[in-house]
Enzyme design. Structure first.
Site, PDB file in Angstrom:
ATOM      1  CE  LYS A   1     -51.690   8.242  97.211  1.00  0.00           C
ATOM      2  NZ  LYS A   1     -52.138   9.427  96.588  1.00  0.00           N
TER       3      LYS A   1
ATOM      4  CE1 TYR B   1     -56.683   6.992  94.576  1.00  0.00           C
ATOM      5  CE2 TYR B   1     -55.020   5.255  93.538  1.00  0.00           C
ATOM      6  CZ  TYR B   1     -55.327   6.284  94.604  1.00  0.00           C
ATOM      7  OH  TYR B   1     -54.338   6.797  95.578  1.00  0.00           O
TER       8      TYR B   1
ATOM      9  CG  ASN C   1     -50.836  12.658  97.865  1.00  0.00           C
ATOM     10  OD1 ASN C   1     -50.681  11.517  97.620  1.00  0.00           O
ATOM     11  ND2 ASN C   1     -52.210  13.198  97.547  1.00  0.00           N
TER      12      ASN C   1
ATOM     13  CG  HIS D   1     -55.390   5.798  99.828  1.00  0.00           C
ATOM     14  ND1 HIS D   1     -56.454   6.414  99.218  1.00  0.00           N
ATOM     15  CD2 HIS D   1     -56.263   4.824 100.489  1.00  0.00           C
ATOM     16  CE1 HIS D   1     -57.691   6.000  99.361  1.00  0.00           C
ATOM     17  NE2 HIS D   1     -57.668   4.983 100.336  1.00  0.00           N
TER      18      HIS D   1
ATOM     19  CD  GLU E   1     -60.500   3.116  99.747  1.00  0.00           C
ATOM     20  OE1 GLU E   1     -59.839   3.233 100.800  1.00  0.00           O
ATOM     21  OE2 GLU E   1     -60.901   4.021  99.047  1.00  0.00           O
TER      22      GLU E   1
HETATM   23  N1  UDP Z   1     -54.848  13.780  92.874  1.00  0.00           N
HETATM   24  C1  UDP Z   1     -54.071  14.545  91.801  1.00  0.00           C
HETATM   25  N2  UDP Z   1     -54.402  15.734  91.300  1.00  0.00           N
HETATM   26  C2  UDP Z   1     -55.821  16.090  91.887  1.00  0.00           C
HETATM   27  C3  UDP Z   1     -56.680  15.348  92.615  1.00  0.00           C
HETATM   28  C4  UDP Z   1     -55.890  14.242  92.802  1.00  0.00           C
HETATM   29  O1  UDP Z   1     -52.921  14.162  91.465  1.00  0.00           O
HETATM   30  O2  UDP Z   1     -56.169  17.382  91.607  1.00  0.00           O
HETATM   31  C5  UDP Z   1     -54.111  12.367  92.939  1.00  0.00           C
HETATM   32  C6  UDP Z   1     -53.401  12.406  94.547  1.00  0.00           C
HETATM   33  O3  UDP Z   1     -52.311  11.500  94.449  1.00  0.00           O
HETATM   34  C7  UDP Z   1     -54.485  11.980  95.279  1.00  0.00           C
HETATM   35  C8  UDP Z   1     -55.272  11.024  94.525  1.00  0.00           C
HETATM   36  O4  UDP Z   1     -55.070  11.437  93.153  1.00  0.00           O
HETATM   37  O5  UDP Z   1     -54.093  11.714  96.660  1.00  0.00           O
HETATM   38  C9  UDP Z   1     -56.849  10.607  94.939  1.00  0.00           C
HETATM   39  O6  UDP Z   1     -57.382  11.840  94.670  1.00  0.00           O
HETATM   40  P1  UDP Z   1     -58.237  12.422  96.133  1.00  0.00           P
HETATM   41  O7  UDP Z   1     -59.097  13.640  95.519  1.00  0.00           O
HETATM   42  O8  UDP Z   1     -59.286  11.173  96.601  1.00  0.00           O
HETATM   43  O9  UDP Z   1     -57.274  12.981  97.099  1.00  0.00           O
HETATM   44  P2  UDP Z   1     -57.036  12.119  98.774  1.00  0.00           P
HETATM   45  O10 UDP Z   1     -58.455  11.473  99.254  1.00  0.00           O
HETATM   46  O11 UDP Z   1     -55.815  11.185  98.638  1.00  0.00           O
HETATM   47  O12 UDP Z   1     -56.631  13.146  99.468  1.00  0.00           O
HETATM   48 MG    MG Z   2     -59.417  10.143  98.387  1.00  0.00          MG
END
Ligand code: UDP
Ligand code: MG
Length: 137
Positions: free
Chosen positions: A10, A50, A117, A120, A131
């Site tokens: 990211k 997303y 974080n 992805h 994707e």
């Molecule tokens: N995210 C966030 N707050 C939340 C959940 C998600 O900021 O409560 C952001 C975070 O950057 C995350 C992305 O949205 O990586 C996609 O969310 P997902 O639940 O798919 O998490 P991941 O699969 O990336 O762990």
């Molecule tokens: Mg995810």
């Protein structure tokens, strides 16, 4: 056929100069980088990528964050790589992600509306193919 996943470094990872370390962890684990590109995302790409999160409170901050600089997109290959990369990445929130993981070792909370974080990784074979089609078409 060997499994594939979509990995994104990211904008926070690219801006902080952590791309090499993150890719090194993927390679050290034994996975293969099949495709690799530095990309500036567009809102259209991110809304497709997303789509499951549209309407959630973090959606708009997430899109803005992902537009804040280039990302590195990679197709990563290996048996069970989807599960394996998500294990390497660690939990979504870097504050509580386990030490030893990319998010746990290299990330933190910055007091923003979105969790920055670093990476992805696709969460299922269907997501991975969808994707990869978005980022490498
Ligand atoms: N995210 C966030 N707050 C939340 C959940 C998600 O900021 O409560 C952001 C975070 O950057 C995350 C992305 O949205 O990586 C996609 O969310 P997902 O639940 O798919 O998490 P991941 O699969 O990336 O762990
Ligand atoms: Mg995810």
């Amino acid at each position: 056929m060997t499994q594939r996943t979509l990995v994104l470094v990211k904008p926070d990872g690219v801006q902080r100069g952590l791309t090499g370390q993150i890719l090194a962890r993927i390679e050290a684990k034994g996975y293969t980088l099949a495709q690799l590109e530095l990309v500036t995302a567009t809102r259209e790409i991110l809304e497709r990528h997303y789509e499951e999160h549209q309407g959630k409170p973090f959606f708009e901050p997430l899109v803005e964050f992902m537009l804040s600089g280039p990302v590195v997109a990679a197709v990563v290959e290996g048996d069970r790589v989807i599960e394996g990369f998500r294990s390497l990445a660690g939990a979504t929130e870097p504050t509580t992600a386990a030490p030893g993981t990319i998010r746990g070792d290299l990330g933190r909370d910055w007091g923003e509306k979105v969790q920055k974080n670093l990476v992805h990784g696709s969460d299922s074979p269907e997501s991975a193919e969808r994707e990869i089609g978005i980022w490498f078409s």
